[in-house]
Motif scaffolding. Structure first.
Motif, PDB file in Angstrom:
ATOM      1  N   ALA A  70      -5.107  -0.908   6.610  1.00 45.46           N
ATOM      2  CA  ALA A  70      -5.057  -1.865   5.503  1.00 45.46           C
ATOM      3  C   ALA A  70      -5.562  -1.224   4.218  1.00 45.46           C
ATOM      4  N   ASP A  73      -2.971   1.385   2.971  1.00 50.52           N
ATOM      5  CA  ASP A  73      -1.837   0.710   2.351  1.00 50.52           C
ATOM      6  C   ASP A  73      -2.197   0.159   0.977  1.00 50.52           C
ATOM      7  N   SER A  86      -0.464  -7.960  -1.090  1.00 50.75           N
ATOM      8  CA  SER A  86       0.138  -7.452   0.140  1.00 50.75           C
ATOM      9  C   SER A  86      -0.913  -7.232   1.225  1.00 50.75           C
ATOM     10  N   GLY A  90      -1.092  -9.463   4.639  1.00 52.69           N
ATOM     11  CA  GLY A  90      -1.083  -8.750   5.918  1.00 52.69           C
ATOM     12  C   GLY A  90      -2.244  -9.149   6.803  1.00 52.69           C
ATOM     13  N   ARG A  91      -3.433  -9.262   6.207  1.00 54.39           N
ATOM     14  CA  ARG A  91      -4.626  -9.663   6.976  1.00 54.39           C
ATOM     15  C   ARG A  91      -4.475 -11.098   7.488  1.00 54.39           C
ATOM     16  N   ARG A  93      -1.666 -12.614   8.232  1.00 52.94           N
ATOM     17  CA  ARG A  93      -0.686 -12.612   9.333  1.00 52.94           C
ATOM     18  C   ARG A  93      -1.293 -12.089  10.630  1.00 52.94           C
TER      19      ARG A  93
END
Length: 192
Positions: A70, A73, A86, A90-91, A93
């Motif tokens: 993470a 990215d 983003s 992501g976290r 999800r």
């Protein structure tokens, strides 16, 4: 001469991480661990010391894999808002998957910090790495004119980490990514 270890430590850590993440520390017994990892209790103790040692090793594995991904990215995205959004989406999800297992680090903070100084250290280091990575992104964004000069990147990064922690707790309570994702856009108004 000691016996050689007869299992893949990294694979065992990955399986232990998954079990602790889905069940929590207290609800995971040594019997659960030996069954899930497919290794004997003696081998588990020889490799990790005890349940606490395995738990901290699983947290370190989480930090070295998912948490590190993470942050990497985050640093590779283009503009700061997109990168931060983003990363947070992501976290969310990940946290809402598997019936809302949350974030392993936040779960550890909620469950273990009052009882385990070693876990406190690991979680604190993860939080600090997140804060530093966000501050770096925000400093660069300020230099590029993406955020106003009046913003303190360190204070904004601290706010965003705190917000994300709360969001990840909320993901455990109500594992609905569609309901949580719009909150990220509200938090990002702090960059205006």
């Amino acid at each position: 001469m000691g016996r050689t270890r007869e299992f893949d430590t990294e694979a065992a850590l990955g399986r232990a991480m998954t079990l602790f993440w889905s069940r929590g520390y207290e609800a995971t017994s040594m019997r659960d661990l030996t069954r899930h990892l497919g290794i004997g209790q003696g081998s588990l103790y020889a490799a990790f010391g005890d349940k606490d040692g395995l738990y901290r090793a699983a947290l370190d594995h989480y930090r070295a894999t998912l948490a590190a991904d993470a942050l990497r990215d985050l640093r590779q995205e283009g503009d700061a808002r997109s990168a931060i959004r983003s990363m947070m989406i992501g976290r969310i999800r990940i946290a809402t998957s598997a019936d809302g297992r949350g974030c392993l680090a936040v779960n550890a903070a909620c469950e273990r910090l009052p009882h385990d100084a070693g876990t406190r250290t690991v979680v604190r280091e993860m939080q600090e790495a997140s804060r530093e990575a966000l501050a770096d992104v925000l400093r660069a964004a300020r230099q590029r004119g993406e955020i106003a000069e009046r913003h303190d990147p360190d204070a904004l990064a601290g706010f965003l980490v705190t917000f994300l922690n709360g969001l990840l707790v909320a993901a455990k309570v109500s594992p609905d990514a569609d309901a949580l994702e719009p909150l990220v856009d509200v938090a990002l108004t702090a960059l205006d």
